[in-house]
Design a protein around this motif. Structure first.
Motif, PDB file in Angstrom:
ATOM      1  N   GLY A 186       6.421   0.876   7.629  1.00 46.68           N
ATOM      2  CA  GLY A 186       6.579  -0.498   7.456  1.00 46.68           C
ATOM      3  C   GLY A 186       6.557  -0.688   5.971  1.00 46.68           C
ATOM      4  N   CYS A 187       7.161  -2.063   5.562  1.00 46.93           N
ATOM      5  CA  CYS A 187       7.268  -2.085   4.350  1.00 46.93           C
ATOM      6  C   CYS A 187       7.370  -3.658   3.807  1.00 46.93           C
ATOM      7  N   THR A 188       7.296  -4.128   2.877  1.00 44.67           N
ATOM      8  CA  THR A 188       7.533  -5.646   2.454  1.00 44.67           C
ATOM      9  C   THR A 188       8.817  -5.596   1.665  1.00 44.67           C
ATOM     10  N   ILE A 189       9.654  -6.789   1.911  1.00 43.94           N
ATOM     11  CA  ILE A 189      10.792  -6.934   1.048  1.00 43.94           C
ATOM     12  C   ILE A 189      10.951  -8.284   0.547  1.00 43.94           C
ATOM     13  N   VAL A 190      11.404  -8.273  -0.739  1.00 40.18           N
ATOM     14  CA  VAL A 190      11.342  -9.635  -1.585  1.00 40.18           C
ATOM     15  C   VAL A 190      12.824  -9.897  -1.878  1.00 40.18           C
ATOM     16  N   ILE A 191      13.281 -10.727  -1.504  1.00 38.57           N
ATOM     17  CA  ILE A 191      14.588 -11.454  -1.864  1.00 38.57           C
ATOM     18  C   ILE A 191      14.544 -12.591  -2.576  1.00 38.57           C
ATOM     19  N   LEU A 229       6.756  -9.358 -10.569  1.00 37.29           N
ATOM     20  CA  LEU A 229       6.748  -8.486  -9.391  1.00 37.29           C
ATOM     21  C   LEU A 229       6.547  -7.056  -9.432  1.00 37.29           C
ATOM     22  N   ILE A 230       7.191  -6.434 -10.359  1.00 37.53           N
ATOM     23  CA  ILE A 230       7.141  -5.057 -10.690  1.00 37.53           C
ATOM     24  C   ILE A 230       5.780  -4.659 -11.080  1.00 37.53           C
ATOM     25  N   LYS A 231       5.363  -5.556 -12.137  1.00 39.99           N
ATOM     26  CA  LYS A 231       3.828  -5.165 -12.687  1.00 39.99           C
ATOM     27  C   LYS A 231       2.853  -5.500 -11.497  1.00 39.99           C
ATOM     28  N   ASN A 232       3.175  -6.163 -10.510  1.00 40.46           N
ATOM     29  CA  ASN A 232       2.263  -6.342  -9.006  1.00 40.46           C
ATOM     30  C   ASN A 232       2.648  -5.528  -8.032  1.00 40.46           C
ATOM     31  N   GLY A 233       3.323  -4.219  -8.258  1.00 40.25           N
ATOM     32  CA  GLY A 233       3.699  -3.437  -7.044  1.00 40.25           C
ATOM     33  C   GLY A 233       4.978  -3.247  -6.546  1.00 40.25           C
ATOM     34  N   CYS A 234       5.736  -3.877  -6.941  1.00 37.22           N
ATOM     35  CA  CYS A 234       7.225  -3.937  -6.283  1.00 37.22           C
ATOM     36  C   CYS A 234       8.023  -2.934  -6.869  1.00 37.22           C
ATOM     37  N   GLN A 235       8.822  -2.309  -6.136  1.00 41.53           N
ATOM     38  CA  GLN A 235       9.969  -1.589  -6.618  1.00 41.53           C
ATOM     39  C   GLN A 235      11.300  -2.270  -6.642  1.00 41.53           C
ATOM     40  N   ALA A 236      11.968  -2.132  -7.924  1.00 40.81           N
ATOM     41  CA  ALA A 236      13.278  -3.004  -7.898  1.00 40.81           C
ATOM     42  C   ALA A 236      14.189  -1.839  -7.676  1.00 40.81           C
ATOM     43  N   VAL A 237      15.276  -2.634  -6.699  1.00 46.82           N
ATOM     44  CA  VAL A 237      15.983  -1.704  -6.065  1.00 46.82           C
ATOM     45  C   VAL A 237      17.241  -2.243  -5.719  1.00 46.82           C
ATOM     46  N   SER A 238      18.426  -1.533  -5.911  1.00 48.27           N
ATOM     47  CA  SER A 238      19.569  -1.974  -5.712  1.00 48.27           C
ATOM     48  C   SER A 238      20.380  -1.909  -4.475  1.00 48.27           C
ATOM     49  N   SER A 282       0.917  -1.190   0.014  1.00 44.61           N
ATOM     50  CA  SER A 282       0.150   0.036  -0.122  1.00 44.61           C
ATOM     51  C   SER A 282       0.912   1.309   0.018  1.00 44.61           C
ATOM     52  N   GLU A 283       0.264   2.579  -0.039  1.00 44.43           N
ATOM     53  CA  GLU A 283       0.991   3.673   0.033  1.00 44.43           C
ATOM     54  C   GLU A 283       1.978   3.659   1.386  1.00 44.43           C
ATOM     55  N   GLU A 284       1.302   3.356   2.312  1.00 46.40           N
ATOM     56  CA  GLU A 284       2.125   3.391   3.537  1.00 46.40           C
ATOM     57  C   GLU A 284       2.922   1.886   3.763  1.00 46.40           C
ATOM     58  N   CYS A 285       3.151   1.053   2.974  1.00 46.97           N
ATOM     59  CA  CYS A 285       3.764  -0.048   3.010  1.00 46.97           C
ATOM     60  C   CYS A 285       4.200  -0.359   1.661  1.00 46.97           C
ATOM     61  N   PRO A 286       5.153   0.207   1.149  1.00 46.49           N
ATOM     62  CA  PRO A 286       5.756  -0.069  -0.171  1.00 46.49           C
ATOM     63  C   PRO A 286       6.301  -1.581  -0.122  1.00 46.49           C
ATOM     64  N   ALA A 287       6.644  -1.958  -1.405  1.00 46.96           N
ATOM     65  CA  ALA A 287       7.478  -3.332  -1.229  1.00 46.96           C
ATOM     66  C   ALA A 287       8.665  -3.085  -2.086  1.00 46.96           C
ATOM     67  N   TYR A 288       9.724  -3.937  -1.857  1.00 45.70           N
ATOM     68  CA  TYR A 288      11.070  -3.708  -2.406  1.00 45.70           C
ATOM     69  C   TYR A 288      11.455  -4.834  -2.903  1.00 45.70           C
ATOM     70  N   VAL A 289      11.998  -4.916  -3.960  1.00 44.33           N
ATOM     71  CA  VAL A 289      12.580  -6.501  -4.635  1.00 44.33           C
ATOM     72  C   VAL A 289      14.248  -6.036  -4.758  1.00 44.33           C
ATOM     73  N   ALA A 290      14.817  -6.816  -4.149  1.00 42.10           N
ATOM     74  CA  ALA A 290      16.335  -6.507  -4.051  1.00 42.10           C
ATOM     75  C   ALA A 290      17.003  -7.031  -5.617  1.00 42.10           C
ATOM     76  N   ASP A 334      19.288   1.159 -11.295  1.00 45.01           N
ATOM     77  CA  ASP A 334      19.949   2.236 -10.948  1.00 45.01           C
ATOM     78  C   ASP A 334      19.319   2.511  -9.502  1.00 45.01           C
ATOM     79  N   HIS A 335      18.165   2.555  -9.228  1.00 46.18           N
ATOM     80  CA  HIS A 335      17.537   3.062  -7.866  1.00 46.18           C
ATOM     81  C   HIS A 335      18.114   2.199  -6.991  1.00 46.18           C
ATOM     82  N   LYS A 336      18.432   2.972  -5.833  1.00 51.87           N
ATOM     83  CA  LYS A 336      19.053   2.314  -4.571  1.00 51.87           C
ATOM     84  C   LYS A 336      17.771   1.944  -3.624  1.00 51.87           C
ATOM     85  N   MET A 337      18.105   0.972  -2.830  1.00 57.31           N
ATOM     86  CA  MET A 337      17.196   0.720  -1.810  1.00 57.31           C
ATOM     87  C   MET A 337      17.252   1.601  -0.833  1.00 57.31           C
ATOM     88  N   PRO A 338      15.966   2.197  -0.401  1.00 54.87           N
ATOM     89  CA  PRO A 338      15.863   3.186   0.559  1.00 54.87           C
ATOM     90  C   PRO A 338      16.640   2.992   1.901  1.00 54.87           C
TER      91      PRO A 338
END
Lengths: 237, 237
Positions: free
Chosen positions: B186-191, B205-214, B163-171, B176-180
């Motif tokens: 809160g957040c959801t992390i995908v490894i 994963l991206i199509k379903n709401g995850c941000q890919a971060v390095s 959700s807006e209050e709970c973003p999801a990050y996939v490493a 280019d975008h760095k992990m915050p």
């Protein structure tokens, strides 16, 4: 293994030979290498290259360097750790190397079992350094130093590792001040043994320039706290 | 073991009995308990107490609660991990629990060996959760869920965890975008698995709401990346 590390003397001709049993086994089992494939190869303490596989025999894989690649930067951190159990030591070395620690110091302390200094792992640190570098894609080994006496180290060596640009933090559960995060300078980190430093040791560390900082009220194992603290301190880099 | 965890039914009378072989062995070997000593005891899924040892027999240690203590807070994080090798799984569960992860999801993915789903460790997760809680001094188990099919999970379940209050990050190493860091929500992390997610999976994963971060250009193992990422994301809390 995300890079194959070779000694400089293995990379003197145009074609380089990978012949270590461990590396060959990994490449055949996990990577399924074929002639014509590219392969990341690093020269220990040197540069890193993208190479092309030009020949595969039963006892070797031959590669030809295509072009140089960037070696990942190190973290400007000296990690001082009370010598842990041998099994933990292995992981600690591999993880610290993988994460880019520049210098690792293994230190005696009151709660370190003296038998830990006899472990054969201490003779094999280079091997675990190589595994850590191969995982990270790095080529440069960190410096590793061993100090079997706590007081002389803390009084004579530690102060040389601390400056205004390089503060030292000792993780300690019973202080209010929190460990900083996203620092933009180097630092020295001191991690105690299982059961923690004794009060005399904490006092001596503080007297010699360390800041005692807390990581909250969860008690975290040595091997877990190292990536946790590095992630916290160096999040801005 | 920094707290002894008991089931609620072991704590119905005025005096509580610690009789698990594993716990007794630890207390006798590593803590050297004596009558009159204090001992931290938690009730699984309940409160945590400082207790006093009132009796020691061959098969039990009897304690009396003195006063309640604070249970450490959890991190508002859902950790989604491609099911790793059994040995790594054990560490991953213990570390995630020790660090306070609220919810753990084990997921299939293309590079997860199907045999991993047969490991007996998956029947013993509760045991490793208990070890993680006892390390941290925590009493509340995280939720653990298993999903053996990637696509239905990502399309149907994952969006409910974002959700807006709970973003999801996939490493992911190649963005280019760095992990915050030091996030205040809160957040959801995908490894991903060893070798990473395949492009199709990353896209889904991206199509379903995850941000890919390095996380930078070092490649870090699953069991190391989890404390590293948690230290980075939750450094402000």
């Amino acid at each position: 293994m995300n890079i194959v590390l070779l000694d400089e003397r293995q990379t003197q001709s145009d074609v380089w030979k990978i012949s270590s049993k461990r590396q060959l086994e990994h490449l055949h089992t996990h990577v399924d290498v074929k002639i014509g494939d590219t392969l990341k190869v690093g020269i220990l303490q040197g540069k890193r290259y993208l190479t092309k596989i030009v020949d595969i025999t039963e006892t070797a894989i031959h590669v030809q360097p295509l072009h140089e690649e960037a070696v990942p930067e190190k973290l400007a951190v000296t990690l001082i750790v009370a010598l842990p159990r041998p099994k933990v030591l292995r992981r600690l070395i591999m993880d610290s190397v993988t994460l880019g620690v520049e210098k690792i110091i293994l230190l005696h302390s009151y709660r370190v079992d003296k038998s830990y200094w006899q472990t054969p792992f201490l003779q094999q640190l280079d091997h675990y350094v190589t595994l850590g570098l191969e995982q990270a894609g790095d080529t440069i080994s960190p410096k590793i130093e061993l100090y079997k006496r706590f007081k002389p180290f803390v009084e004579d060596v530690l102060p040389t590792l601390i400056s205004e640009e390089c503060p030292a933090y000792v993780a300690h559960p019973y202080v209010d001040h929190k460990m900083p995060f996203a620092i933009e300078q180097g630092c020295t980190i001191v991690i105690g043994p299982e059961g923690g430093f004794i009060p005399y040791e904490i006092d001596l560390l503080i007297k010699n320039g360390c800041q005692a900082v807390s990581l909250g009220n969860r008690i975290i194992r040595t091997e877990t706290v190292i990536p946790y603290v590095l992630g916290r301190l160096f999040s801005a880099s």
